[in-house]
Design an enzyme around this catalytic site. Structure first.
Site, PDB file in Angstrom:
ATOM      1  N   HIS A 147       0.668  -1.248   0.120  1.00 43.88           N
ATOM      2  CA  HIS A 147      -0.182  -0.244   0.012  1.00 43.88           C
ATOM      3  C   HIS A 147       0.315   1.248  -0.564  1.00 43.88           C
ATOM      4  O   HIS A 147       2.006   1.240   0.637  1.00 43.88           O
ATOM      5  CB  HIS A 147      -1.240  -0.101   1.149  1.00 43.88           C
ATOM      6  CG  HIS A 147      -0.806  -0.134   3.069  1.00 43.88           C
ATOM      7  ND1 HIS A 147      -0.097  -0.980   2.964  1.00 43.88           N
ATOM      8  CD2 HIS A 147      -0.150   1.171   3.233  1.00 43.88           C
ATOM      9  CE1 HIS A 147       1.071  -0.752   3.976  1.00 43.88           C
ATOM     10  NE2 HIS A 147       0.386   0.132   4.354  1.00 43.88           N
ATOM     11  N   HIS A 189       1.660   3.972   1.594  1.00 41.89           N
ATOM     12  CA  HIS A 189       1.744   4.734   2.187  1.00 41.89           C
ATOM     13  C   HIS A 189       3.614   4.710   2.807  1.00 41.89           C
ATOM     14  O   HIS A 189       4.604   4.122   2.071  1.00 41.89           O
ATOM     15  CB  HIS A 189       1.405   4.341   4.338  1.00 41.89           C
ATOM     16  CG  HIS A 189       0.332   4.617   4.110  1.00 41.89           C
ATOM     17  ND1 HIS A 189      -0.598   3.508   4.898  1.00 41.89           N
ATOM     18  CD2 HIS A 189      -0.457   5.194   3.365  1.00 41.89           C
ATOM     19  CE1 HIS A 189      -2.188   4.206   5.464  1.00 41.89           C
ATOM     20  NE2 HIS A 189      -2.098   5.458   4.249  1.00 41.89           N
ATOM     21  N   ASP A 212       5.453   4.530   4.796  1.00 44.34           N
ATOM     22  CA  ASP A 212       7.008   3.249   5.818  1.00 44.34           C
ATOM     23  C   ASP A 212       6.827   1.476   5.174  1.00 44.34           C
ATOM     24  O   ASP A 212       7.520   1.326   5.595  1.00 44.34           O
ATOM     25  CB  ASP A 212       6.264   3.320   6.977  1.00 44.34           C
ATOM     26  CG  ASP A 212       4.491   3.049   7.067  1.00 44.34           C
ATOM     27  OD1 ASP A 212       3.899   3.445   5.818  1.00 44.34           O
ATOM     28  OD2 ASP A 212       4.646   2.788   8.664  1.00 44.34           O
ATOM     29  N   HIS A 213       6.587   1.503   3.535  1.00 40.95           N
ATOM     30  CA  HIS A 213       5.909   0.333   2.481  1.00 40.95           C
ATOM     31  C   HIS A 213       6.513   0.477   1.652  1.00 40.95           C
ATOM     32  O   HIS A 213       6.951   0.327   0.702  1.00 40.95           O
ATOM     33  CB  HIS A 213       4.657  -0.226   3.010  1.00 40.95           C
ATOM     34  CG  HIS A 213       4.779  -0.278   4.382  1.00 40.95           C
ATOM     35  ND1 HIS A 213       4.935  -0.698   5.286  1.00 40.95           N
ATOM     36  CD2 HIS A 213       3.137  -0.076   5.304  1.00 40.95           C
ATOM     37  CE1 HIS A 213       4.493  -1.102   6.418  1.00 40.95           C
ATOM     38  NE2 HIS A 213       3.384   0.170   6.478  1.00 40.95           N
ATOM     39  N   HIS A 241      -7.652   0.390   5.114  1.00 39.90           N
ATOM     40  CA  HIS A 241      -6.090   0.829   5.348  1.00 39.90           C
ATOM     41  C   HIS A 241      -5.820   1.475   4.540  1.00 39.90           C
ATOM     42  O   HIS A 241      -5.382   2.958   4.662  1.00 39.90           O
ATOM     43  CB  HIS A 241      -4.871  -0.036   5.727  1.00 39.90           C
ATOM     44  CG  HIS A 241      -4.288   0.485   6.074  1.00 39.90           C
ATOM     45  ND1 HIS A 241      -4.038   1.308   7.549  1.00 39.90           N
ATOM     46  CD2 HIS A 241      -2.828   0.949   5.593  1.00 39.90           C
ATOM     47  CE1 HIS A 241      -2.980   1.557   7.888  1.00 39.90           C
ATOM     48  NE2 HIS A 241      -1.490   1.395   6.900  1.00 39.90           N
ATOM     49  N   TYR A 298      -8.369   8.329  10.971  1.00 42.44           N
ATOM     50  CA  TYR A 298      -9.575   7.529  10.387  1.00 42.44           C
ATOM     51  C   TYR A 298     -10.907   7.435  10.569  1.00 42.44           C
ATOM     52  O   TYR A 298     -11.117   8.015  11.446  1.00 42.44           O
ATOM     53  CB  TYR A 298      -9.338   6.301   9.623  1.00 42.44           C
ATOM     54  CG  TYR A 298      -8.120   5.612   8.943  1.00 42.44           C
ATOM     55  CD1 TYR A 298      -7.131   6.932   8.565  1.00 42.44           C
ATOM     56  CD2 TYR A 298      -8.182   4.681   8.417  1.00 42.44           C
ATOM     57  CE1 TYR A 298      -5.963   6.409   7.690  1.00 42.44           C
ATOM     58  CE2 TYR A 298      -7.082   4.283   7.364  1.00 42.44           C
ATOM     59  CZ  TYR A 298      -6.335   4.977   7.199  1.00 42.44           C
ATOM     60  OH  TYR A 298      -5.030   4.771   6.149  1.00 42.44           O
ATOM     61  N   HIS A 338       3.526  -4.873   8.833  1.00 48.05           N
ATOM     62  CA  HIS A 338       4.083  -4.687   9.872  1.00 48.05           C
ATOM     63  C   HIS A 338       5.102  -6.050  11.314  1.00 48.05           C
ATOM     64  O   HIS A 338       4.165  -6.758  11.393  1.00 48.05           O
ATOM     65  CB  HIS A 338       4.044  -3.803  11.007  1.00 48.05           C
ATOM     66  CG  HIS A 338       3.389  -2.534  10.534  1.00 48.05           C
ATOM     67  ND1 HIS A 338       4.342  -1.178  10.739  1.00 48.05           N
ATOM     68  CD2 HIS A 338       2.410  -1.400   9.422  1.00 48.05           C
ATOM     69  CE1 HIS A 338       4.473  -0.276  10.249  1.00 48.05           C
ATOM     70  NE2 HIS A 338       2.909   0.308   9.925  1.00 48.05           N
TER      71      HIS A 338
HETATM   72 ZN   LIG Z   1       0.596   2.040   5.854  1.00 48.28          ZN
END
Ligand SMILES: [Zn+2]
Length: 286
Positions: A96, A98, A100-101, A172, A204, A238
């Site tokens: 996805h 975001h 951090d990925h 998400h 959210y 994660h």
């Molecule tokens: Zn995320």
């Protein structure tokens, strides 16, 4: 204080050339992590919590996710430590969009020459570097990266012997993507489920004034999808989703099947479903 300074100095040594420091609270998810073997053809190459997996198809590799922008050098080093050549990565797959990925994807794509595969619904955010997230969190920008192939629900993605099946599990993010594959643990066929994420972040809104219409229904249908899939080994974006630290320690102590944990996989899905339902109920009561 001295320990903090020493830690900062080590971090600077590692990351000065690559990128600015991570926002407070995120650096702990991006500590260097010794790579390890999860199954006969899946290796962990990510950081201490933001994950990346290397899947060996025999005549080519699949690399999943890129961590933060600051994780890319950790992933590259881990691939090398395991004796693999990043240039053999043919498929770069994103769970996805975001930071951090997806933050490390641009650097990893350049280093490998691989094609980037991502869902249609997250493609725009990947290509504009994290702007226009539905929750308005534009502060977490990352290097923009071009998507080469759009993933479709149910699609098979293969490199050599390795074959993944794509499952779109939105909520998400609008295009949150999970996948399944059959691996072998000490030669025994074993089903793997990689979960994108079922986390409703604090900002959210699922019911009242959602900035993503249908988000609650998407989360619920993603839970249903994920529960329907076989899961001997549960992995995710994660490490905390699948108790990675404890399992990695067991692998390092010589236990080859430490990641086989169908109960742990069910428990993660059950807990996530409860948290989603609790948030929906809380917002309805407001
Ligand atoms: Zn995320």
């Amino acid at each position: 204080m001295r320990a903090i300074l020493a830690g900062c100095y080590a971090a600077l040594l590692t990351f000065t050339a690559q990128a600015a420091e991570l926002p407070p609270g995120y650096a702990q998810n991006n500590q260097p992590q010794t790579p390890f073997k999860i199954s006969d053809d899946i290796y962990y190459v990510g950081a201490s919590d933001v994950t990346a997996f290397l899947i060996d198809g025999g005549d080519g590799l699949i690399l999943t996710d890129g961590g933060f922008e600051q994780t890319a050098p950790i992933i590259e080093a881990n691939i090398k430590v395991l004796g693999f050549d990043i240039k053999k990565v043919k498929v770069l797959l994103n769970s996805h969009a975001h930071f951090d990925h997806a933050g490390g994807l641009a650097a990893l794509k350049a280093a490998s020459g691989a094609k980037l595969y991502a869902s249609q619904a997250d493609k725009g955010v990947l290509e504009n570097g994290g702007k226009a997230q539905f929750d308005g969190a534009d502060t977490n920008a990352f290097p923009a990266v071009r998507v080469d192939e759009n993933l479709k629900d149910g699609q098979k993605l293969s490199v050599g012997r390795a074959s993944l099946t794509i499952h779109l599990t939105p909520g998400h993010t609008r295009g949150c993507t999970s996948w399944t594959m059959t691996t072998r643990v000490a030669g025994k066929p074993t089903d793997v489920l990689f979960v994108c994420s079922l986390t409703a972040l604090p900002q959210y809104r699922l019911v009242k004034n959602p900035s993503y219409a249908g988000i609650a229904e998407d989360f619920r249908s993603s839970v249903k999808t994920l529960r329907s899939l076989p899961c001997d080994i549960g992995l995710g974006s994660h490490g905390i989703f699948f108790n990675m630290k404890a399992k990695a320690a067991k692998v390092q102590a010589g236990q080859v099947d430490a990641f086989v944990d169908p109960q742990g996989c069910r428990a993660y899905l059950d807990t996530s479903a409860k948290l989603i339902e609790a948030e929906i109920a809380k917002e309805r009561a407001e």
